[in-house]
Design a protein around this motif. Structure first.
Motif, PDB file in Angstrom:
ATOM      1  N   GLY A  91      32.889  46.561  64.027  1.00 30.63           N
ATOM      2  CA  GLY A  91      33.513  47.834  64.359  1.00 30.63           C
ATOM      3  C   GLY A  91      33.850  48.708  63.167  1.00 30.63           C
ATOM      4  N   LEU A  92      33.645  48.189  61.951  1.00 28.13           N
ATOM      5  CA  LEU A  92      34.006  48.967  60.745  1.00 28.13           C
ATOM      6  C   LEU A  92      33.248  50.290  60.743  1.00 28.13           C
ATOM      7  CD1 LEU A  92      35.525  49.014  57.996  1.00 28.13           C
ATOM      8  CD2 LEU A  92      33.531  47.876  56.985  1.00 28.13           C
ATOM      9  N   LYS A  93      34.006  51.371  60.533  1.00 27.53           N
ATOM     10  CA  LYS A  93      33.391  52.710  60.560  1.00 27.53           C
ATOM     11  C   LYS A  93      32.332  52.824  59.464  1.00 27.53           C
ATOM     12  CE  LYS A  93      37.123  55.612  62.381  1.00 27.53           C
ATOM     13  NZ  LYS A  93      38.436  55.025  62.119  1.00 27.53           N
ATOM     14  N   THR A  94      31.288  53.566  59.752  1.00 29.03           N
ATOM     15  CA  THR A  94      30.282  53.835  58.723  1.00 29.03           C
ATOM     16  C   THR A  94      30.981  54.490  57.537  1.00 29.03           C
ATOM     17  OG1 THR A  94      28.694  54.199  60.475  1.00 29.03           O
ATOM     18  CG2 THR A  94      28.079  54.959  58.283  1.00 29.03           C
ATOM     19  N   GLY A  95      30.686  53.997  56.349  1.00 26.68           N
ATOM     20  CA  GLY A  95      31.371  54.509  55.161  1.00 26.68           C
ATOM     21  C   GLY A  95      32.702  53.834  54.928  1.00 26.68           C
ATOM     22  N   GLY A  96      33.045  52.901  55.811  1.00 27.43           N
ATOM     23  CA  GLY A  96      34.320  52.183  55.684  1.00 27.43           C
ATOM     24  C   GLY A  96      34.324  51.262  54.471  1.00 27.43           C
ATOM     25  N   MET A  97      35.483  50.764  54.145  1.00 26.43           N
ATOM     26  CA  MET A  97      35.673  50.001  52.912  1.00 26.43           C
ATOM     27  C   MET A  97      35.973  48.535  53.209  1.00 26.43           C
ATOM     28  SD  MET A  97      35.911  50.026  49.604  1.00 26.43           S
ATOM     29  CE  MET A  97      36.065  51.726  49.041  1.00 26.43           C
ATOM     30  N   ILE A  98      35.325  47.655  52.437  1.00 23.01           N
ATOM     31  CA  ILE A  98      35.627  46.226  52.528  1.00 23.01           C
ATOM     32  C   ILE A  98      36.342  45.825  51.237  1.00 23.01           C
ATOM     33  CG2 ILE A  98      34.642  43.897  52.727  1.00 23.01           C
ATOM     34  CD1 ILE A  98      32.088  45.399  53.917  1.00 23.01           C
ATOM     35  N   VAL A  99      37.504  45.220  51.356  1.00 23.49           N
ATOM     36  CA  VAL A  99      38.254  44.746  50.191  1.00 23.49           C
ATOM     37  C   VAL A  99      38.206  43.229  50.243  1.00 23.49           C
ATOM     38  CG1 VAL A  99      40.477  44.736  49.005  1.00 23.49           C
ATOM     39  CG2 VAL A  99      39.738  46.778  50.274  1.00 23.49           C
ATOM     40  N   LEU A 100      37.607  42.628  49.234  1.00 23.49           N
ATOM     41  CA  LEU A 100      37.259  41.215  49.324  1.00 23.49           C
ATOM     42  C   LEU A 100      37.794  40.425  48.134  1.00 23.49           C
ATOM     43  CD1 LEU A 100      35.492  38.974  50.724  1.00 23.49           C
ATOM     44  CD2 LEU A 100      33.568  39.828  49.364  1.00 23.49           C
ATOM     45  N   ASN A 101      38.485  39.337  48.419  1.00 28.18           N
ATOM     46  CA  ASN A 101      38.877  38.380  47.383  1.00 28.18           C
ATOM     47  C   ASN A 101      37.746  37.371  47.230  1.00 28.18           C
ATOM     48  OD1 ASN A 101      40.031  36.424  45.716  1.00 28.18           O
ATOM     49  ND2 ASN A 101      41.168  35.484  47.430  1.00 28.18           N
ATOM     50  N   THR A 102      37.116  37.385  46.062  1.00 32.10           N
ATOM     51  CA  THR A 102      35.979  36.477  45.876  1.00 32.10           C
ATOM     52  C   THR A 102      35.826  36.113  44.396  1.00 32.10           C
ATOM     53  OG1 THR A 102      33.582  36.233  46.101  1.00 32.10           O
ATOM     54  CG2 THR A 102      34.403  38.469  45.733  1.00 32.10           C
ATOM     55  N   PRO A 103      35.395  34.889  44.133  1.00 36.32           N
ATOM     56  CA  PRO A 103      35.100  34.540  42.740  1.00 36.32           C
ATOM     57  C   PRO A 103      33.735  35.065  42.306  1.00 36.32           C
ATOM     58  CG  PRO A 103      34.796  32.628  44.166  1.00 36.32           C
ATOM     59  CD  PRO A 103      35.271  33.741  45.044  1.00 36.32           C
ATOM     60  N   ALA A 104      32.925  35.497  43.287  1.00 36.41           N
ATOM     61  CA  ALA A 104      31.564  35.962  42.956  1.00 36.41           C
ATOM     62  C   ALA A 104      31.602  37.409  42.489  1.00 36.41           C
ATOM     63  CB  ALA A 104      30.667  35.819  44.186  1.00 36.41           C
ATOM     64  N   GLY A 105      30.590  37.804  41.769  1.00 34.72           N
ATOM     65  CA  GLY A 105      30.521  39.161  41.250  1.00 34.72           C
ATOM     66  C   GLY A 105      30.245  40.183  42.347  1.00 34.72           C
ATOM     67  N   HIS A 106      30.626  41.431  42.042  1.00 33.59           N
ATOM     68  CA  HIS A 106      30.451  42.520  43.004  1.00 33.59           C
ATOM     69  C   HIS A 106      28.991  42.659  43.428  1.00 33.59           C
ATOM     70  CE1 HIS A 106      30.315  46.708  44.441  1.00 33.59           C
ATOM     71  NE2 HIS A 106      31.623  46.563  44.700  1.00 33.59           N
ATOM     72  N   GLU A 107      28.079  42.462  42.433  1.00 33.82           N
ATOM     73  CA  GLU A 107      26.651  42.675  42.675  1.00 33.82           C
ATOM     74  C   GLU A 107      26.054  41.615  43.605  1.00 33.82           C
ATOM     75  OE1 GLU A 107      28.128  41.696  39.966  1.00 33.82           O
ATOM     76  OE2 GLU A 107      27.210  39.770  39.501  1.00 33.82           O
ATOM     77  N   THR A 108      26.816  40.515  43.824  1.00 31.58           N
ATOM     78  CA  THR A 108      26.331  39.439  44.688  1.00 31.58           C
ATOM     79  C   THR A 108      26.202  39.904  46.136  1.00 31.58           C
ATOM     80  OG1 THR A 108      27.838  38.135  43.347  1.00 31.58           O
ATOM     81  CG2 THR A 108      26.681  36.958  45.099  1.00 31.58           C
ATOM     82  N   TYR A 109      26.981  40.948  46.492  1.00 34.19           N
ATOM     83  CA  TYR A 109      27.089  41.324  47.900  1.00 34.19           C
ATOM     84  C   TYR A 109      26.304  42.581  48.210  1.00 34.19           C
ATOM     85  CZ  TYR A 109      30.875  37.943  47.880  1.00 34.19           C
ATOM     86  OH  TYR A 109      31.600  36.806  47.756  1.00 34.19           O
TER      87      TYR A 109
END
Lengths: 186, 104, 399
Positions: A91-109
């Protein structure tokens, strides 16, 4: 994002403190002039470690609709492993934001059509002197970096108030460090 | 006449004779006290009063000797049952003259 | 001062502000955090009261009855099956005319077991002789608790303050925390006509005969029927007391409104949605959507279910084309109880005025089924456009 009315859905695990985090943001939003704030935990299924959701609606006017969020502007994910267990972008709106706690790098996603903000809150929180796994204050810093809604100072104030008897400086430090180190982008 | 102006709106019963109506007419047997055996009567001082204590209708007086208010005594016989010296006997009401009964 | 808390805390704060001195409650979801909060207040000394732990809801109400009979301001709270278990003592409390205030945190009743929100629990207690006040947000919860004590003590009738489980009880929202000074001004100490007293002993609510009787003072006292009639009469008259409470409250606290009905966009409306609790606020969003489509519709939230403000409801609906009732409960085998009550009110009054609005019922959110605003909007639109008087439709039913 319509800054007069924002819906944020929090994904965490029972016991992780997503409700407390959402409550702090709600309090800061109210102090900043958002007269309508509604924070509703997912009801009745709270078990330690199980995936849980909390919804936070922030509005310039009183909120009359207490039904669950269907199309959030932002989703906050306190544990990257939840990406496999829950439909966090549902349901996340197009252009919506995901805030993620992760040990992996941003580019991984790769989340096509959404913004992404990442930080290793787990490590940052330990660095700030919190016990391992306490990530609910750090994630507030990442959220603010991602959407720039309330100002980090207002949120720090809220964190120190909420945690005034439980290591307030370490909790606020976690949020500050997370704010500084969060990586944003598409 | 109804109860519109009665001072309470609840069921509220206070101690005193007659809260259940004139119950003396219900009596089939009458308690009769033998003062020669009754403890306070025989000793001439305050003692025992078990009949007074047990009477559910508060019709036995705490006096020497104890007396029974026949206006309200239902004749239940608890006083006779409880009396430690068996000083109270339940006597058939028919044994008393009709005139006597009318007085009560 | 505004704070952000959940609905259970709003209720607990209200009870604390009212200086209740005896609390007896048995925990049941979703009421549990309310009783935990009260015991926390008492334990920490923030509230000078006795918390009496009990082994059941039946005993909780029995303790409240005893304490209120002794002249104490008391409180309890429950939900769902807990309320049903309490039922026998609930009836006793109203017959004994004790001004107990109880929060009912609305939840579905078993079977099957379900901990989520609907209003079947309190609606099933409709005929117990208690007042029932419904809240739509946290401000109403805390304010209604405070008003409830004043109303209950003025009328010697107990009051249920009902609010939706989870949707209100566990949701955090801002509300104004009333000042203690103002609450003390609004609500004087409880001083009943009679409180248990060894110096003036009495036997309360003992066997009461069908007929009137002469009491020990030689006065003609009520039989059972008179006592029960007076409860009914005083409940009807309490509508005026509820209005007085609203007036007093708004003078002291600076907020208030219609004591019975909270109306939104009803003045020029052809159709009105009617309901109780948080659903009526959600319906405002649907009404806004339908207004944008050009449909003249409004919503009324009923704040007082018992006593039923029949005159006010009928007057407010005078001239409307239709009323669409949304309920989270029903009288199984017939229809929603509110729909029935509404029709009865209209039958006597609107028919006399020569214009009877259509009444259509919807059942929604049973056992916590999500109610999406779009579903409410569609239901309202359908009910307005379709003249068919169908049996109440269940929103979101997957059969």
């Amino acid at each position: 994002m319509n800054r007069d009315y924002i819906e944020i859905r929090w994904h965490g695990r029972g016991g992780q403190g997503a409700i407390t985090a959402a409550k702090i943001v709600a309090g800061a939003a109210f102090k900043s002039g958002y007269t309508g704030v509604v924070m509703a935990p997912s009801f009745g299924t709270e078990r330690r470690g199980a995936p849980v959701m909390t919804s936070l609606k922030i509005s310039k006017t009183k909120i009359y609709d207490l039904s669950p969020i269907e199309a959030p502007d932002v989703v906050v994910v306190l544990d990257h492993l939840l990406l496999k267990e829950a439909d966090v972008t549902g349901g996340l709106k197009t252009g919506g934001m995901i805030v993620l706690n992760t040990p992996a790098g941003h580019e991984t996603y790769d989340f096509p059509g959404y913004g992404l903000a990442t930080a290793d809150i787990t490590a940052i929180s330990v660095e700030a002197g919190l016990p391992h796994g306490m990530v609910n204050t750090g994630i507030i810093g990442s959220l603010e970096k991602a959407i720039g809604l309330l100002g980090i100072d207002m949120l720090i104030e809220g964190i120190e108030e909420e945690f005034k008897t439980r290591r307030p400086e370490r909790n606020s430090l976690a949020a500050k460090l997370a704010y500084e180190r969060t990586v944003t982008g598409d | 006449m109804g109860t519109r102006n009665y001072r309470r709106k609840t069921s509220h019963s206070e101690p005193g004779p007659g809260d259940g109506g004139r119950t003396g007419s219900w009596r089939v047997e009458r308690p009769v006290v033998d003062r020669s055996i009754c403890i306070p009567a025989r000793r001439g001082k305050e003692a025992c009063f078990i009949c007074w204590l047990f009477c559910p209708e508060i019709v036995v007086s705490r006096t020497i000797p104890p007396t029974i208010d026949l206006e309200y005594c239902k004749g239940c016989g608890i006083c006779a049952e409880e009396c430690p010296t068996k000083a109270i006997t339940m006597v058939d009401e028919a044994m008393f003259a009709d005139k006597d009964k009318e007085q009560h | 001062m505004h704070i952000i808390e959940n609905g259970n805390v709003a209720a607990a704060m209200g009870i604390r502000l009212c200086r209740a001195v005896v609390i007896a409650a048995y925990p049941i979801t979703p009421q549990t955090p309310l009783t935990e909060k009260l015991s926390e207040y008492i334990d920490s000394g923030q509230m000078k009261a006795e918390y009496i732990p009990v082994e059941s809801e039946h005993s909780a109400m029995a303790v409240c009855i005893a304490a209120a009979s002794a002249g104490a301001r008391v409180s309890t709270a429950t939900s769902a099956n807990g309320l049903l278990y309490m039922h026998e003592q609930v009836q006793w409390a109203s017959g004994a005319r004790l001004p107990i205030v109880m929060c009912v945190v609305n939840r579905a009743v078993g079977a099957p077991w379900n901990i989520w929100n609907d209003q079947q629990d309190s609606i099933s207690q409709r005929d117990t002789g208690w007042m029932q006040l419904y809240c739509a947000d946290h401000q109403q919860i805390i304010d209604t608790v405070i008003k409830a004590y004043w109303i209950a003590e003025k009328t010697a009738i107990p009051v249920m303050v009902c609010y939706d489980g989870y949707i209100l009880s566990h949701t955090y929202m801002p509300f104004d925390l009333p000042d203690q000074d103002k609450v003390d001004l609004f609500l004087p100490p409880f001083s009943p006509d009679y409180a248990l007293n060894p110096g003036a002993p009495a036997n309360l609510n003992t066997v009461t005969l069908p007929d009137t009787r002469v009491d020990v003072h030689g006065e003609l006292a009520h039989g059972y029927m008179e006592i029960r009639y007076l409860l009914h009469e005083d409940l009807l008259n309490s509508l005026a007391v509820i209005a007085e409470a609203e007036q007093r409250f708004s003078e002291i606290f600076g907020r208030g409104g219609d004591p019975y009905l909270e109306s939104y966009l009803c003045d020029d409306a052809d159709y009105v949605a009617l309901g109780m609790g948080s659903l009526t606020y959600q319906l405002r969003v649907s009404v806004d959507a339908l207004r944008r489509e050009g449909i003249k519709v409004g919503v009324m939230g009923l704040r007082v279910y018992r006593p039923f403000p029949a005159e006010a409801v009928a007057a407010a609906l005078q001239g409307k084309k239709g009323v669409i009732v949304f309920e989270k409960a029903l009288s199984y085998g017939y229809e929603g109880a509110l729909a029935s009550d509404l029709k009865a009110a209209l039958y006597d009054r609107a028919a006399a005025a020569g214009a009877m609005p259509r009444v259509r019922g919807f059942i929604a959110g049973i056992g916590g089924r999500d109610i999406r605003t779009a579903q409410l909007t569609d239901a309202l639109r359908e009910a307005i456009q379709n003249e068919d008087h169908a049996a109440p439709a269940w929103i979101g039913l997957c059969l």
